[in-house]
Design a protein around this motif. Sequence first.
Motif, PDB file in Angstrom:
ATOM      1  N   UNK A  46       0.826  -1.215   0.000  1.00 62.59           N
ATOM      2  CA  UNK A  46       0.000   0.000   0.000  1.00 62.59           C
ATOM      3  C   UNK A  46       0.858   1.262   0.000  1.00 62.59           C
ATOM      4  N   UNK A  47       2.169   1.100   0.156  1.00 64.10           N
ATOM      5  CA  UNK A  47       3.078   2.272   0.095  1.00 64.10           C
ATOM      6  C   UNK A  47       3.694   2.429  -1.298  1.00 64.10           C
ATOM      7  N   UNK A  48       3.272   1.631  -2.250  1.00 62.25           N
ATOM      8  CA  UNK A  48       3.885   1.700  -3.590  1.00 62.25           C
ATOM      9  C   UNK A  48       3.680   3.083  -4.199  1.00 62.25           C
ATOM     10  N   UNK A 179      -7.187  -1.219  -5.037  1.00 66.97           N
ATOM     11  CA  UNK A 179      -7.090  -0.644  -3.691  1.00 66.97           C
ATOM     12  C   UNK A 179      -6.029   0.456  -3.693  1.00 66.97           C
ATOM     13  N   UNK A 180      -4.932   0.163  -4.344  1.00 67.20           N
ATOM     14  CA  UNK A 180      -3.838   1.135  -4.358  1.00 67.20           C
ATOM     15  C   UNK A 180      -4.149   2.324  -5.272  1.00 67.20           C
ATOM     16  N   UNK A 181      -4.712   2.023  -6.450  1.00 67.31           N
ATOM     17  CA  UNK A 181      -4.927   3.074  -7.450  1.00 67.31           C
ATOM     18  C   UNK A 181      -6.166   3.914  -7.159  1.00 67.31           C
ATOM     19  N   UNK A 369       1.972  -3.898 -11.367  1.00 66.09           N
ATOM     20  CA  UNK A 369       1.954  -3.794  -9.896  1.00 66.09           C
ATOM     21  C   UNK A 369       2.121  -5.168  -9.245  1.00 66.09           C
ATOM     22  N   UNK A 370       1.436  -6.175  -9.812  1.00 70.74           N
ATOM     23  CA  UNK A 370       1.557  -7.526  -9.251  1.00 70.74           C
ATOM     24  C   UNK A 370       2.993  -8.048  -9.411  1.00 70.74           C
ATOM     25  N   UNK A 371       3.637  -7.671 -10.514  1.00 70.93           N
ATOM     26  CA  UNK A 371       5.039  -8.055 -10.721  1.00 70.93           C
ATOM     27  C   UNK A 371       5.930  -7.401  -9.678  1.00 70.93           C
ATOM     28  N   UNK A 372       5.662  -6.128  -9.405  1.00 74.12           N
ATOM     29  CA  UNK A 372       6.448  -5.422  -8.390  1.00 74.12           C
ATOM     30  C   UNK A 372       6.264  -6.083  -7.024  1.00 74.12           C
ATOM     31  N   UNK A 377       7.181  -7.404  -2.494  1.00 76.47           N
ATOM     32  CA  UNK A 377       6.040  -7.140  -1.611  1.00 76.47           C
ATOM     33  C   UNK A 377       5.886  -8.179  -0.520  1.00 76.47           C
ATOM     34  N   UNK A 378       4.844  -7.998   0.254  1.00 74.60           N
ATOM     35  CA  UNK A 378       4.430  -8.963   1.282  1.00 74.60           C
ATOM     36  C   UNK A 378       2.982  -9.299   0.985  1.00 74.60           C
TER      37      UNK A 378
END
Length: 397
Positions: A46-48, A179-181, A369-372, A377-378
């Motif tokens: 969520x901090x991306x 959620x993030x975007x 984003x999923x790749x990142x 990520x966690x």
Amino acid sequence: MPALNQNLQKLFAAAQKEERLGIGLMSGTSLDGLDIALCRFSGSGLQTKFKLINFVTIPYEESFKKEVQQVFAKKQVSLEQVTLLNAYIGTFHAELILQALAEWQVNPSDVDFIASHGQTIYHAPKRLHQQENYGNATLQIGDADHIAVKTGILTISDFRQKHIAAGGEGAPLALYGDVLLGSKPGENRVLLNIGGIANLTYLPADADYSKVMCTDIGPGNTLIDAACRAYFDKPFDEDSAIAYSGTVDETLLDALLHHPFFNENLPKTTGPELFNLDFVADAQQATRTLNIAKADLVATLSAFTARSIARFIGANFPVADLKLFTSGGGARNPFVIDHIRKALPNATIADTGELGINPDAKEAILFALLGNEALCGEPIAIGSNPAVLMGKFSFSG
Ligand SMILES: Nc1ncnc2c1ncn2[C@@H]1O[C@H](COP(=O)(O)OP(=O)(O)OP(=O)(O)O)[C@@H](O)[C@H]1O
Ligand SMILES: CC(=O)N[C@H]1[C@@H]2OC[C@@H](O2)[C@@H](O)[C@@H]1O[C@H](C)C(=O)O
């Protein structure tokens, strides 16, 4: 301690960078082309922080679409054709990526990772196949080893299998990015993607992630496109020209809206394996509407998409206190969007451009984003979705 091999060293280095350049790829059920999104990332979860640097959809040639259609969403296909396409699509996508990077004057060696969705050829949740001994299953082809070797870029792929392994149906994965975007405390939001299949993510005003919900709704463009291909020799109904020239057949529309899928428990997934022209013909047979004009059929199928979406949103969310943001190719279908507006007069509707997200690029950004996340990520628990990191790693050498 033995040294890490070169692949693992590169992987470690990419994961530990302050900033990463990643490419997200989406080739959806509409088979219109390959979406390529080049993004810059820092952080994760969520901090991306992310920025879309470049985006392009490279349209597929008709001959390629026809080859994929031979195996797409069909129960019986040539296994040889699937095998050949699996390698071919990987190599082909790599060529398109290299073409886009050359156009953008970006050196492949500056890109840290590619996140590839692949091409879904069959989506088989248990709710569809109903075979006792088998669980949820889905198949995306376009093997990522070919992408990694041909581009020289670390490639992450096959995201949906982990979702299934951890209890999901393999889709929709959109919520992890939505959620993030898209979430904003104080606003109830729905991010509605109208691709081949329509899906949405509900983001509640209190930003309580346990209440986030993401599900497929039913057909987006898939039936409209199929009817345009079958009866008008066109890949889709550009600017709804055909739908506007026809009249909605309310009897047929009503029968289509009665499909039991619409009453199934949430979240749920579907695809052209269920919503196809055979399903439409059955409803036409039952309502004695087999002879309606083909333009009326396209109008009815367009209204079907709009009405099933509007009915779902109206039944599940506080419409008068809701901001609806659309994306996907169907957001550019004026007939569908007009009908959604009419059915939900109290909702605020705009496309995701208002959120600074190119509506055509949203799904490709999601996979980037999923790749990142796969890199650094966690697992995050959102709604009832499995808290897992998805994707498999393919190395270039
Ligand atoms: N100008 C337009 N008028 C009408 N429809 C349009 C227009 N532009 C795009 N579309 C529709 O959008 C479709 C492509 O949508 P999109 O690329 O979002 O699908 P997809 O990513 O393949 O699907 P999915 O999200 O299900 O995987 C086209 O096949 C067409 O039906
Ligand atoms: C199996 C599969 O490819 N499903 C797609 C498809 O296209 C839209 C809808 O059906 C969605 O469930 C999913 O894609 C998006 C990107 C998702 O997973 O969120």
